[in-house]
Design an enzyme around this catalytic site. Sequence first.
Site, PDB file in Angstrom:
ATOM      1  N   ASP A   1       2.353  -6.254  -5.275  1.00 44.88           N
ATOM      2  CA  ASP A   1       2.539  -6.262  -3.961  1.00 44.88           C
ATOM      3  C   ASP A   1       1.010  -6.601  -3.182  1.00 44.88           C
ATOM      4  OD1 ASP A   1       1.464  -3.627  -5.047  1.00 44.88           O
ATOM      5  OD2 ASP A   1       1.869  -2.796  -2.711  1.00 44.88           O
TER       6      ASP A   1
ATOM      7  N   GLU B   1       1.444  -0.385  -4.898  1.00 46.50           N
ATOM      8  CA  GLU B   1       0.149   0.056  -4.667  1.00 46.50           C
ATOM      9  C   GLU B   1      -0.210   0.006  -3.257  1.00 46.50           C
ATOM     10  OE1 GLU B   1      -4.251   0.187  -4.484  1.00 46.50           O
ATOM     11  OE2 GLU B   1      -3.063  -1.518  -4.095  1.00 46.50           O
TER      12      GLU B   1
END
Length: 155
Positions: free
Chosen positions: A85, A151
């Site tokens: 991500d 994250e």
Amino acid sequence: MKSITRESLIRQLDTHRQEMIDDTCKLIAFRSVAEQAGEVAAALDFVLERARAFGMTTGVTTDHDVGWAEIGEGEETMGLLPHVDVVHPGDLTQWPNDPFQGVLTDDDVLHGRGVVDDKGPVVMCLYIMRSLMELGVPLKRRIRLIIGTTEEGCV
């Protein structure tokens, strides 16, 4: 026991240079910001598909929020913890190119959202693991690439 030198690993990685660039650009193309769950999952699936193609053992959690690729054997495991991500790119007019398109400059620098944090490192870890396998390096421990998906979305 077969050993490996830094130079032999670099030579092996260099045989995959264009593939690494291509795979990093493909991974950059996923608009895997936190609010795009489908894109984040697709980015994870892409990495796991590549790992399987390289002959690695793979898996994913039931929530599809973490995946892993593994090589080696033994009781101990060394974990590598990148993520797919990315932070939202913000104002797209401030980018010289589309942030979700990998661009390799004339001075050999790759630009795009996630090149450094953390899509580039995901691909690099994957190819290091592949190269270790190709070189036939016996591993006393398992190396597990643990690929996260949230994250950047953590508060």
